[in-house]
Design an enzyme around this catalytic site. Structure first.
Site, short mmCIF file in Angstrom:
data_model
loop_
_atom_site.label_atom_id
_atom_site.label_comp_id
_atom_site.label_asym_id
_atom_site.label_seq_id
_atom_site.Cartn_x
_atom_site.Cartn_y
_atom_site.Cartn_z
N ARG A 83 -19.65 29.05 48.91
CA ARG A 83 -18.32 28.81 48.63
C ARG A 83 -17.90 27.19 48.58
O ARG A 83 -17.57 26.54 47.88
CB ARG A 83 -17.25 29.35 49.58
CG ARG A 83 -15.87 28.89 49.39
CD ARG A 83 -14.81 29.79 50.04
NE ARG A 83 -14.80 29.25 51.60
CZ ARG A 83 -14.43 29.93 52.38
NH1 ARG A 83 -13.50 30.94 52.20
NH2 ARG A 83 -14.35 29.29 53.84
N LYS A 180 -11.66 24.64 48.08
CA LYS A 180 -11.62 24.22 49.62
C LYS A 180 -11.53 22.93 49.81
O LYS A 180 -12.51 22.49 50.18
CB LYS A 180 -12.49 25.15 50.47
CG LYS A 180 -11.93 25.17 51.92
CD LYS A 180 -12.58 26.34 52.57
CE LYS A 180 -12.58 26.42 54.11
NZ LYS A 180 -11.03 26.47 54.52
N GLU A 213 -1.57 34.56 50.55
CA GLU A 213 -2.38 34.72 51.80
C GLU A 213 -1.87 33.72 52.86
O GLU A 213 -0.60 33.42 52.70
CB GLU A 213 -3.74 33.69 51.37
CG GLU A 213 -3.52 32.33 50.87
CD GLU A 213 -4.72 31.42 50.64
OE1 GLU A 213 -5.87 31.82 50.71
OE2 GLU A 213 -4.55 30.67 49.80
C1 LIG Z 1 -6.29 28.97 52.86
C2 LIG Z 1 -7.26 29.74 53.36
N1 LIG Z 1 -7.25 31.25 53.01
C3 LIG Z 1 -8.15 31.97 53.69
C4 LIG Z 1 -9.19 31.64 54.39
C5 LIG Z 1 -10.27 32.71 55.24
O1 LIG Z 1 -11.57 32.29 54.83
P1 LIG Z 1 -12.67 32.48 55.90
O2 LIG Z 1 -12.77 34.08 55.91
O3 LIG Z 1 -13.70 32.09 54.86
O4 LIG Z 1 -12.33 31.65 56.99
C6 LIG Z 1 -9.24 30.38 54.90
C7 LIG Z 1 -10.18 29.82 55.81
O5 LIG Z 1 -11.14 29.11 55.40
C8 LIG Z 1 -7.95 29.39 54.16
O6 LIG Z 1 -8.21 28.04 54.58
#
Ligand SMILES: Cc1ncc(COP(=O)(O)O)c(C=O)c1O
Length: 332
Positions: A83, A180, A213
């Site tokens: 990612r 991200k 989310e």
């Molecule tokens: C906006 C957002 N959504 C979802 C997630 C969940 O992702 P992960 O399971 O990789 O921590 C994160 C964390 O990184 C995030 O910042």
């Protein structure tokens, strides 16, 4: 007669001494940092700094990701790195070194921290060079790694369940939600807003008003017919944790706890009528939500799917050999 400045102009020695004095009590949770500008790792928090001219600082032209050290092993580092490379490409940040070398630096910094449980965050930036917007002035991409004590949420989140509110903060448009990047202003405002409204976190809706989310975690539901449903990933961040759990969840179908696992749209009405609501991410793991906008979810108590998915997560962090990298701690 020369005028005296009211603000001290410091020598290099004075500045370093003041950096040491500026280290606050919480920096005890910062274990090790790598900086490509130093070309090495430091463990003194006074030295864990980034130059102001790095475009990461003044333009947010940088991406990051966070993995975890669980019981002395890096859990899902390669999935998080996939990612991370994707985010870097979308943000048009060239890698300063080959992927394998960046990956090794992360592993080495985790080892230098000597911690068996920790958060592992790393950043790629277009780098320092000036205070403009264009990257032409940047002297080269920079890479930073920080090993720190992960955020610990209150035990009641898991035993009693969490309260959430629908956020009034606009979600990032799909392209930016999927990268991200270091632009987490909306995410930080969601957390602040939730606290002000007496909740533990907020839920972003997408442009169509559908469930998207949460602040830094994904949100899933057990809808009334016993199906685990998660929104599609086209307008939100592809959570590494939820993707792993969606892969493991068919076991709960075999156990008779679920009737199916689906990825698809979820309206607010459907979500509020769900039997269970769950927040899922690297930091929260799996936490049940028992109240949304003041309304109980299901019977208002943590449900069995949230409980079992958290168990599956724990089991996975200890036993899934293909998801684990042992940290090569120095001997002494
Ligand atoms: C906006 C957002 N959504 C979802 C997630 C969940 O992702 P992960 O399971 O990789 O921590 C994160 C964390 O990184 C995030 O910042």
């Amino acid at each position: 007669m020369a005028t005296r400045l009211q603000t001290p102009v410091l020598t290099a020695e004075e500045a370093v001494a003041r950096l040491r004095r500026a280290v606050h009590a919480r920096a005890g949770d910062f274990y090790a940092m790598y900086s490509s500008l130093l070309g090495g790792i430091v463990t003194d928090p006074a030295l864990m700094v980034v130059p102001l001219d790095d475009h990461m600082v003044h333009r947010g032209h940088a991406v990051f990701d966070t993995a975890m050290v669980v019981d002395g092993k890096l859990y899902q580092l390669d999935a998080h790195l996939e990612r991370f490379w994707r985010s870097a490409q979308l943000a048009r940040i060239p890698l300063p070194m080959p992927q394998a070398q960046l990956r090794q630096i992360i592993i080495d910094t985790a080892a230098a921290s000597r911690q068996r449980q920790a958060s592992v965050r790393y950043w790629l930036s277009v780098g320092p060079g000036g205070f403009g917007l264009g990257t032409g002035e940047c002297v080269g991409s920079s890479f930073y790694v920080m090993i720190f004590r992960g955020q610990s949420y209150p035990e009641r989140f898991y035993t009693e369940g969490m309260k959430v509110v629908t956020s009034r903060v606009p979600i990032k448009p799909p392209f930016f939600a999927r990268v991200k990047s270091t632009n987490y202003l909306p995410n930080a405002l969601v957390v602040l807003e939730a606290a002000e409204r007496g909740a533990d976190n907020g839920i972003f809706l997408d442009a169509r008003g559908l469930v998207a989310e949460s602040s830094n975690m994904n949100v899933a539901f057990v809808i009334r017919d016993g199906v685990l449903r998660h929104p599609a990933f086209d307008a939100i961040l592809e959570g590494i944790t939820v993707q792993r759990l969606l892969h493991l969840a068919p076991r709960l179908v075999q156990e008779g706890l679920l009737r199916g696992v689906e990825v698809g749209d979820i309206s607010v009405e459907e979500g509020k009528a769900a039997a269970e609501m769950l927040l899922i991410g690297s930091s929260i793991k799996v936490a049940p939500v028992v109240e949304w906008d003041g309304q109980p979810i299901g019977d208002g108590k943590p449900g069995p799917v949230a409980h079992r998915l958290l168990e599956l997560w724990h089991e996975d962090t200890l036993t899934a050999a293909d998801q684990l990298i042992p940290v090569p701690y120095p001997e002494d």
